[in-house]
Write a protein that holds these residues in place. Structure first.
Motif, PDB file in Angstrom:
ATOM      1  N   ALA A   1       0.818  -1.214   0.000  1.00  0.00           N
ATOM      2  CA  ALA A   1       0.000   0.000   0.000  1.00  0.00           C
ATOM      3  C   ALA A   1       0.850   1.263   0.000  1.00  0.00           C
ATOM      4  O   ALA A   1       0.343   2.360  -0.219  1.00  0.00           O
ATOM      5  CB  ALA A   1      -0.936  -0.003   1.204  1.00  0.00           C
ATOM      6  N   ARG A   2       2.175   1.128   0.258  1.00  0.00           N
ATOM      7  CA  ARG A   2       3.039   2.306   0.233  1.00  0.00           C
ATOM      8  C   ARG A   2       3.156   2.897  -1.159  1.00  0.00           C
ATOM      9  O   ARG A   2       3.696   3.988  -1.340  1.00  0.00           O
ATOM     10  CB  ARG A   2       4.432   1.944   0.747  1.00  0.00           C
ATOM     11  CG  ARG A   2       4.467   1.727   2.249  1.00  0.00           C
ATOM     12  CD  ARG A   2       5.887   1.465   2.729  1.00  0.00           C
ATOM     13  NE  ARG A   2       5.889   1.093   4.126  1.00  0.00           N
ATOM     14  CZ  ARG A   2       5.985   1.950   5.140  1.00  0.00           C
ATOM     15  NH1 ARG A   2       6.085   3.244   4.899  1.00  0.00           N
ATOM     16  NH2 ARG A   2       5.974   1.533   6.389  1.00  0.00           N
ATOM     17  N   LEU A   3       2.697   2.167  -2.162  1.00  0.00           N
ATOM     18  CA  LEU A   3       2.787   2.702  -3.520  1.00  0.00           C
ATOM     19  C   LEU A   3       1.490   3.349  -3.975  1.00  0.00           C
ATOM     20  O   LEU A   3       1.430   3.921  -5.057  1.00  0.00           O
ATOM     21  CB  LEU A   3       3.158   1.575  -4.488  1.00  0.00           C
ATOM     22  CG  LEU A   3       4.572   1.033  -4.335  1.00  0.00           C
ATOM     23  CD1 LEU A   3       4.771  -0.188  -5.227  1.00  0.00           C
ATOM     24  CD2 LEU A   3       5.597   2.107  -4.689  1.00  0.00           C
ATOM     25  N   GLU A   4       0.461   3.258  -3.162  1.00  0.00           N
ATOM     26  CA  GLU A   4      -0.848   3.753  -3.618  1.00  0.00           C
ATOM     27  C   GLU A   4      -0.822   5.225  -3.971  1.00  0.00           C
ATOM     28  O   GLU A   4      -1.516   5.669  -4.881  1.00  0.00           O
ATOM     29  CB  GLU A   4      -1.913   3.487  -2.547  1.00  0.00           C
ATOM     30  CG  GLU A   4      -2.424   2.059  -2.572  1.00  0.00           C
ATOM     31  CD  GLU A   4      -3.366   1.754  -1.418  1.00  0.00           C
ATOM     32  OE1 GLU A   4      -3.861   2.704  -0.793  1.00  0.00           O
ATOM     33  OE2 GLU A   4      -3.579   0.564  -1.155  1.00  0.00           O
ATOM     34  N   TRP A   5      -0.018   6.015  -3.271  1.00  0.00           N
ATOM     35  CA  TRP A   5      -0.026   7.457  -3.544  1.00  0.00           C
ATOM     36  C   TRP A   5       0.575   7.779  -4.904  1.00  0.00           C
ATOM     37  O   TRP A   5       0.368   8.877  -5.436  1.00  0.00           O
ATOM     38  CB  TRP A   5       0.728   8.217  -2.452  1.00  0.00           C
ATOM     39  CG  TRP A   5       2.206   7.954  -2.392  1.00  0.00           C
ATOM     40  CD1 TRP A   5       2.830   7.017  -1.654  1.00  0.00           C
ATOM     41  CD2 TRP A   5       3.240   8.646  -3.104  1.00  0.00           C
ATOM     42  NE1 TRP A   5       4.188   7.066  -1.841  1.00  0.00           N
ATOM     43  CE2 TRP A   5       4.474   8.043  -2.721  1.00  0.00           C
ATOM     44  CE3 TRP A   5       3.263   9.688  -4.023  1.00  0.00           C
ATOM     45  CZ2 TRP A   5       5.696   8.474  -3.224  1.00  0.00           C
ATOM     46  CZ3 TRP A   5       4.493  10.113  -4.531  1.00  0.00           C
ATOM     47  CH2 TRP A   5       5.695   9.506  -4.141  1.00  0.00           C
ATOM     48  N   THR A   6       1.326   6.813  -5.496  1.00  0.00           N
ATOM     49  CA  THR A   6       2.002   7.101  -6.755  1.00  0.00           C
ATOM     50  C   THR A   6       1.090   6.957  -7.965  1.00  0.00           C
ATOM     51  O   THR A   6       1.520   7.209  -9.095  1.00  0.00           O
ATOM     52  CB  THR A   6       3.191   6.157  -6.970  1.00  0.00           C
ATOM     53  OG1 THR A   6       2.688   4.810  -7.059  1.00  0.00           O
ATOM     54  CG2 THR A   6       4.182   6.240  -5.825  1.00  0.00           C
ATOM     55  N   GLU A   7      -0.138   6.568  -7.710  1.00  0.00           N
ATOM     56  CA  GLU A   7      -1.062   6.338  -8.843  1.00  0.00           C
ATOM     57  C   GLU A   7      -1.164   7.560  -9.746  1.00  0.00           C
ATOM     58  O   GLU A   7      -1.413   8.669  -9.270  1.00  0.00           O
ATOM     59  CB  GLU A   7      -2.436   6.006  -8.269  1.00  0.00           C
ATOM     60  CG  GLU A   7      -3.342   5.282  -9.237  1.00  0.00           C
ATOM     61  CD  GLU A   7      -4.721   5.123  -8.641  1.00  0.00           C
ATOM     62  OE1 GLU A   7      -4.792   4.636  -7.501  1.00  0.00           O
ATOM     63  OE2 GLU A   7      -5.697   5.513  -9.297  1.00  0.00           O
ATOM     64  N   GLY A   8      -0.958   7.359 -11.007  1.00  0.00           N
ATOM     65  CA  GLY A   8      -1.073   8.479 -11.939  1.00  0.00           C
ATOM     66  C   GLY A   8       0.222   9.255 -12.096  1.00  0.00           C
ATOM     67  O   GLY A   8       0.352  10.118 -12.960  1.00  0.00           O
ATOM     68  N   LEU A   9       1.196   8.953 -11.236  1.00  0.00           N
ATOM     69  CA  LEU A   9       2.487   9.624 -11.363  1.00  0.00           C
ATOM     70  C   LEU A   9       3.527   8.560 -11.710  1.00  0.00           C
ATOM     71  O   LEU A   9       3.370   7.411 -11.351  1.00  0.00           O
ATOM     72  CB  LEU A   9       2.883  10.283 -10.029  1.00  0.00           C
ATOM     73  CG  LEU A   9       1.920  11.309  -9.464  1.00  0.00           C
ATOM     74  CD1 LEU A   9       2.378  11.725  -8.070  1.00  0.00           C
ATOM     75  CD2 LEU A   9       1.827  12.528 -10.367  1.00  0.00           C
ATOM     76  N   ASP A  10       4.592   8.998 -12.323  1.00  0.00           N
ATOM     77  CA  ASP A  10       5.610   8.021 -12.687  1.00  0.00           C
ATOM     78  C   ASP A  10       6.770   8.169 -11.721  1.00  0.00           C
ATOM     79  O   ASP A  10       7.690   8.952 -11.960  1.00  0.00           O
ATOM     80  CB  ASP A  10       6.056   8.310 -14.136  1.00  0.00           C
ATOM     81  CG  ASP A  10       6.888   7.191 -14.688  1.00  0.00           C
ATOM     82  OD1 ASP A  10       7.579   7.414 -15.700  1.00  0.00           O
ATOM     83  OD2 ASP A  10       6.849   6.080 -14.109  1.00  0.00           O
ATOM     84  N   ILE A  11       6.712   7.428 -10.620  1.00  0.00           N
ATOM     85  CA  ILE A  11       7.719   7.604  -9.571  1.00  0.00           C
ATOM     86  C   ILE A  11       8.699   6.443  -9.607  1.00  0.00           C
ATOM     87  O   ILE A  11       8.288   5.285  -9.546  1.00  0.00           O
ATOM     88  CB  ILE A  11       7.051   7.635  -8.184  1.00  0.00           C
ATOM     89  CG1 ILE A  11       5.933   8.667  -8.153  1.00  0.00           C
ATOM     90  CG2 ILE A  11       8.080   7.897  -7.096  1.00  0.00           C
ATOM     91  CD1 ILE A  11       6.385  10.089  -8.310  1.00  0.00           C
ATOM     92  N   PRO A  12       9.983   6.725  -9.711  1.00  0.00           N
ATOM     93  CA  PRO A  12      10.956   5.628  -9.719  1.00  0.00           C
ATOM     94  C   PRO A  12      11.015   4.926  -8.352  1.00  0.00           C
ATOM     95  O   PRO A  12      11.134   5.582  -7.325  1.00  0.00           O
ATOM     96  CB  PRO A  12      12.290   6.325 -10.024  1.00  0.00           C
ATOM     97  CG  PRO A  12      12.046   7.778  -9.957  1.00  0.00           C
ATOM     98  CD  PRO A  12      10.594   8.051  -9.827  1.00  0.00           C
ATOM     99  N   VAL A  13      10.881   3.602  -8.411  1.00  0.00           N
ATOM    100  CA  VAL A  13      10.959   2.794  -7.190  1.00  0.00           C
ATOM    101  C   VAL A  13      12.268   2.031  -7.221  1.00  0.00           C
ATOM    102  O   VAL A  13      12.548   1.322  -8.182  1.00  0.00           O
ATOM    103  CB  VAL A  13       9.780   1.800  -7.115  1.00  0.00           C
ATOM    104  CG1 VAL A  13       9.883   0.955  -5.851  1.00  0.00           C
ATOM    105  CG2 VAL A  13       8.459   2.549  -7.151  1.00  0.00           C
TER     106      VAL A  13
END
Lengths: 255, 648, 318
Positions: free
Chosen positions: B382-394
């Motif tokens: 769920a730590r990735l949920e905020w990245t929805e719609g953005l292209d964030i490098p993980v």
């Protein structure tokens, strides 16, 4: 008074457990914990022996992975533990589980056995009372409050219409509802002390159970995904919305 | 004498916390704080009052020696100083300043009567002031009598003494008066010295060492507790259970307190009606230690003694848990008493040895302890949920480390309201081409709430785990969006082998503005903001300008609150209190702070920490206010970036 | 011809309504349907059960505790040899069934949602995300606990009254049971938040303590419903702390969570995210709770809640 508590290790109490190819819950290598419902039972047992003397024994059936559950109960203050592990118990159903726990509990008969009303992963809710039948004990179920007065058990239990006060002579078995008390959080000291408390690891054979007693009489044939609910919908208020809510309630079988 | 021996024994036999070590800045602190009275001047009038009296006494110390010499043989005088006109002038001047200071003190205590003295021993203070007056008055009069007798060196340099000498007729009467005065002077001084160890005035001896022993590296860092669980159980210490467990610094703290109440005045808990006052806490512990002194010394010497538990014998449970660890008390204390460290040490014992803490915090501990290792028990994915719609490098295992590891934190990842800031920061960094990545599901709670709650063991497990992950990833620079994560990563992880260059998001964003890589557009109908300085960014870490630079760039104006910068009033979430309920029937800390923000008339409360955002937003809704609460990063993103067409 | 037995518990008001659901489920299997009824008035149930398809009722009019009832049932099973016994997942039914499985050696299946054949039944696991088909082995009769509302109770058009056969319970003089001391009926209370199947929770949007009366009325129409509150409502003094759901309150996992006037901040959500279904009513379409809800209704809760209460009353005839 000596109290025995049945506890269970459940995989991923916060998340969703997974099923293996044999349709059984995957337990190996999975994060799990003492069933939150069992913490209330352990707490109730500890409170009783703190007031009336005696010791608390926790009894559990499970694989090696289940050790942390039993250790947590010891860390909370239980005095000794028994974890029954046997590869033949892998597919145990409710009846087999009850046989095993009854055999374990009869090794050193306790004055009182406490179990949760149901486990959070199985929800069968029948094992404790079946154990009571094997051990010829009366059972007080759905207990919300427990005490010991005038040499007998006093319990408040939930009923469909409200509550009841009942009394029962010992020995007896009690199933406790969630929320019956506030389980203590084990202190670091408790966790360290747990390591040196007596822990037995008998196999089913050592409990006097032969192969026939361990055969499950139910098996899973198929597992299907339930139809997935549509993604959430947002509707404006109005007659239609009210109808939709009522439909959903009916679909969930609550009305 | 007995008291003096007892107290010095208590200090001497107390354990030394080697983890507080390091000498950087200590000499400088002694000079500015002790000699320069810097912290006393944080309040101007009392500062002047005390400085006069303190400097006065430093200068006048030789005169006490002189007086004692004079009793034995009036002909003796001090070497060098005895003949110095400059010294004579100094004595006259500073003795007068002491009296002026005393006058100010009387005015403060009797006329102004500030609330910070509530609970202090006012009678004792009055007696001390009177004694000081006695010492200085007898000195001046003695000097005056010697001027009248003609035995005072360089009388021309002593205008006050000369003026007073008119009281003396000269001759035999004055001789006798002079003898009486010098004897009185010495007796009062000696009496004072005897009274000293048993009174709060002991601070004159303990203050300078206490300032010296204050831990270096700022107030944001808590000293680690070494927990060797494999070792012998008798050696295991889970925090401060009894008076015998207090460290040397903690004991010295207790004997340095002058009951001035500057800490009490700024404590958010006390200000909102809770029973916690840092001053009263120190006083209660001090009284308890003194009462138990004999038993404590016996226990430390190896005797089998039963000591009272500090909680609740000296301090109530409620008081221990009311603390938000904002550090306002520590910032104000002129003698560098470190109240927060002691409170956390009390919590450590309560949590780790006794499991005694507010039930609501159980969820916090279970969450951090449990498989997901975060206070909200949310699954790692769920730590990735905020990245929805953005292209964030993980950052995946094996990837080369980015320039900046963007540490999102649990609040920033899971809380809806905090996510706005996280998204804004990510968008701003991406827009400027900054090389960054997030750990995503590999991130875990930094352990700050567990540590502030006193569960040091849990904190250390998390710290060690995170240091390992960051180390394997080769991370050298971190930008953190939560002030608490920022503080822990920068100041506390080095104790566990994690050394990184850690920036708060406001610092990095301010730098990007300065470098011209972000150009906030002046908005036509600009909003005014009022910046709430987060305790863990501002007071504990000295970062004030960066958030201000952002607010200035992104909004029309920053309307400062009365309590700002180092004096900022906590939002109420620190000290793990985010997960606890405040004492029923008392005003909420966040409501109180929000009212202060609303009173500035600004349109927006600008924050720089997700806890502050959530707390102040709750308060805004509670007050039915239209005022917006937003992180400075969000304001900056609105001002400097094109709007996203679709906000998921 | 295969035979299904229904275990029926009797209350002062007659047979538990769930018994009729079981009868309907049993009828769909084909075969003979019979009832074993325990409790005062058992022998008077012939018509009622007959109307729902039972051909015979073994009636035991005595007040037998679960231990005696299980033994009696075992004896009857020996005598008559049914293939399948269905129990209701009621307080009484579960206890008798659990004891019976110890005696007959055939595993009791819990939480069945349907019985497909005399050898197979269905249930749901993992929060209702999987449907499981279970096969029975072991000795007959198979023992099955049915979930409530798994089937609709349907009367047959012209079912004749069932034949009533009186039976005695097993002697129970030395079968120790708990002793009833007193009873308290709770007409409007319902289950605790921890056990409630439905939680109706209110937040800041309700505006006042009186606003909660609306929710209490709604909860009253749903069996097994309890009323909870968000922190905002508790802070405002409208509800007691015991009903607070969230980070510093309780965690609940009902089948349905109805969030009324609750924004859905994380501190609240952590206390109810395990709910099977979430319905939200809020005037703000962007409130975080809307993202979590299976069904979100945007509008004035003061209109929606009473209308919903009415609709439920209409449907359940309560």
């Amino acid at each position: 008074m000596n109290v025995a508590v049945f506890v269970k290790w459940v995989p991923e109490p916060e998340g969703t457990p997974r099923l293996g190819p044999d349709h059984r819950l995957v337990r190996a290598g999975v994060e799990g914990a003492l069933d939150p419902g069992d913490e209330y039972s352990v707490e109730a047992a500890l409170q009783l022996v703190e007031t009336h003397g005696g010791e608390v024994t926790v009894i559990s059936m499970g694989p090696d992975e289940a050790l942390p559950a039993v250790q947590r109960a010891l860390a909370m203050g239980a005095h000794r533990a028994m974890l029954i592990t046997d590869e033949r118990l892998g597919g145990a159903d409710a009846l087999v589980t009850a046989r095993v726990l009854a055999a374990a509990a009869s090794r050193e008969p306790a004055d009182l056995i406490i179990a949760a009303v149901e486990s959070t992963d199985g929800y069968t809710g029948t094992v404790p009372v079946t154990v009571a039948e094997f051990l010829d004990l009366p059972a007080v179920t759905f207990v919300t409050h427990l005490s010991f007065e005038d040499d007998e058990l006093r319990a408040t239990r939930q009923t469909p219409l409200g509550t009841e006060e009942v009394a029962c002579a010992l020995p007896a078995l009690v199933t406790l509802t969630a929320g019956a008390n506030e389980p203590r959080y084990p202190s670091l000291k408790g966790i360290m002390a747990a390591k040196s408390k007596p822990l037995e690891r008998p196999s089913a054979a050592e409990l006097g159970l032969d192969d026939r007693a361990l055969v499950a009489t139910q098996s899973v044939v198929t597992v299907e995904e339930a139809p997935v609910r549509d993604g959430g919908e947002i509707v404006p208020a109005g007659e239609d919305a009210v109808r939709r809510i009522a439909d959903l309630l009916a679909e969930a079988k609550v009305i | 004498m007995h008291r003096a021996r007892e107290r010095s024994a208590l200090i001497r036999t107390a354990r030394v916390d080697v983890e507080r070590g390091g000498t950087d800045g200590r000499v400088g602190r002694e000079l500015t704080q002790v000699l320069g009275q810097r912290k006393l001047f944080q309040k101007l009038t009392p500062g002047i009052m005390h400085a006069f009296i303190f400097w006065g006494f430093l200068i006048l110390l030789p005169t006490i020696v002189e007086a004692m010499l004079a009793i034995v043989d009036p002909a003796w005088s001090l070497p060098v100083l005895g003949d110095s006109a400059a010294f004579v002038f100094a004595v006259d001047l500073f003795a007068s300043l002491v009296i002026v200071g005393l006058g100010i003190a009387v005015w403060i205590r009797k006329v102004q009567r500030p609330d910070r003295f509530r609970g202090s021993h006012l009678g004792e203070a009055d007696r001390i002031l009177l004694t000081i007056l006695g010492i200085v008055a007898t000195l001046l009069l003695w000097n005056a009598s010697r001027v009248a007798l003609g035995t005072y060196p360089h009388p021309a340099a002593a205008p006050v003494s000369r003026a007073l000498s008119g009281l003396f007729a000269g001759g035999d009467g004055t001789e006798i008066a002079s003898r009486i005065l010098v004897w009185s002077h010495v007796l009062i001084v000696l009496g004072f010295l005897a009274y000293l160890p048993g009174s709060k005035h002991l601070h004159i001896l303990t203050a300078a060492p206490n300032v010296w022993l204050a831990k270096p590296g700022g107030s944001g860092r808590l000293v680690p507790l070494r927990l060797d669980l494999e070792g012998p159980e008798e050696d295991l210490r889970f925090g401060a259970a009894t008076a015998a467990d207090l460290s040397r610094k903690q004991t010295l703290d207790l004997f340095s307190c002058t009951e001035c109440g500057r800490c009490q005045e700024v404590c958010p808990a006390w200000a909102t009606g809770k029973p916690l006052s840092p001053k009263l806490l120190i006083m209660d512990l001090r009284d308890h230690v003194n009462a138990e002194a004999e038993r404590v010394l016996s226990a430390r010497a190896g005797g089998v003694v039963e000591l009272q538990p500090l909680v609740p014998s000296a301090v109530d449970d409620e008081v221990v848990w009311d603390c938000v660890t904002c550090g306002a008390c520590v910032r104000e204390c002129p003698v560098d008493i470190e109240h927060v460290d002691t409170i956390v040490d009390l919590r450590r014992h309560l949590v780790m040895a006794e499991s005694r803490f507010p039930a609501e915090a159980g969820g916090l501990l279970r969450g951090i302890e449990g498989p997901n290792e975060n206070p909200w028990s949310q699954p790692a994915a769920a730590r990735l949920e905020w990245t929805e719609g953005l292209d964030i490098p993980v950052l995946q295992p094996g990837d080369p480390a980015p320039e900046y590891l963007f540490w999102v934190g649990c609040a920033g990842a899971f809380d809806e309201r905090a996510r706005a800031a996280t998204r804004s920061i990510a968008r701003l960094l991406a827009a400027t081409g900054t090389d960054f990545a997030i750990l995503g599901p590999r991130e875990r709670c930094t352990g700050d709430p567990a540590r502030r709650m006193g569960h040091e063991y849990l904190f250390q497990q998390l710290a060690e785990r995170n240091v390992e992950v960051l180390g394997e990833a080769g991370v050298t620079k971190i930008v953190a969006s939560c002030a608490h994560c920022f503080n822990t990563l920068a100041n506390e992880y080095p104790d566990f082998g994690g050394r990184y260059e850690v920036l708060h998001h406001t610092e990095l964003l301010a730098r990007l503005i300065k470098e011209g890589r972000l150009t906030p557009r002046p908005t036509a109908a600009g909003a005014t903001a009022t910046l709430h300085d987060p305790c863990y960014l501002g007071r504990h870490n000295g970062v004030f300008d960066a958030p201000r630079a952002i607010v200035s760039a992104a909004t029309k104006a920053n309307l400062e609150m009365p309590r700002n910068k180092e004096r900022s009033f906590c939002c109420g979430a620190g000290g793990a209190r985010m997960w606890m309920e405040e004492l029923e029937g008392t005003p909420r800390i966040n409501d109180t702070r929000f009212a202060e923000a609303a009173a500035t008339g600004a349109d927006v409360v600008a924050t720089a920490c997700p806890y502050c955002t959530v707390m102040l937003d709750d308060a805004a809704k509670s007050a039915g206010s239209d005022m917006r609460v937003a992180d400075v990063a969000t304001l900056l993103a609105e001002s400097a970036l094109p709007p996203l067409t679709v906000e998921p | 011809m295969a035979t299904v037995w229904i275990h029926a518990g009797l209350t002062e008001a007659g047979p538990e309504p769930v018994t009729f659901e079981l009868l309907s489920a049993a009828r769909s299997l084909g075969g003979t349907v019979e009832v074993v009824a325990f409790g005062p008035g058992a022998s008077a149930t012939g018509e009622d059960f007959g109307a729902h398809g039972a051909s015979r009722v073994f009636a035991c009019d005595e007040d037998a505790g679960p231990r005696a009832a299980a033994r009696t049932l075992e004896r009857l099973i020996h005598e008559h040899g049914p293939d399948l016994v269905l129990f209701a997942t009621s307080y009484g039914g579960r206890d008798v069934a659990a004891r019976l499985q110890a005696r007959t050696g055939s595993t009791l299946m819990s939480n069945a949602t349907a019985v497909t054949t005399f050898d197979r039944a269905r249930t749901e696991i993992l929060g209702g995300t999987r449907i499981v088909d279970v096969q029975f082995a072991g000795p007959t009769p198979r023992l099955v606990l049915m979930k409530p509302r798994s089937a609709e109770a349907q009367a047959t058009a012209d079912g004749p009254a069932a034949e009533v056969v009186r039976v005695d319970t097993e002697p129970s003089a030395d079968l120790r049971e708990p002793r009833l001391l007193s009873r308290q009926a709770q007409t409007s209370r319902g289950p605790s938040l921890d056990d409630a199947r439905v939680v109706v929770a209110g937040g800041r949007g309700l505006g006042s303590a009186e606003g909660f009366a609306m929710l209490e009325a709604l909860a009253g129409t749903i069996e097994g419903a309890a009323v909870g509150a968000s922190r905002a409502a508790v802070d405002a003094g409208w509800r007691p702390y015991a009903s607070q759901i969230g980070q510093t309150g309780r965690t609940v996992k009902p089948d349905v969570y109805l969030a009324v006037g609750i924004s859905g901040a994380l501190q609240h959500v952590v206390g109810m995210k395990g709910s099977r279904r979430v319905i939200a009513v809020n005037k703000d379409a962007d409130a975080p709770i809307m993202r979590l809800a299976d069904l979100g209704v945007v509008g004035d809760l003061a209109e929606v809640v009473p209308a919903l209460t009415e609709e439920i009353r209409r449907r359940t005839g309560s």
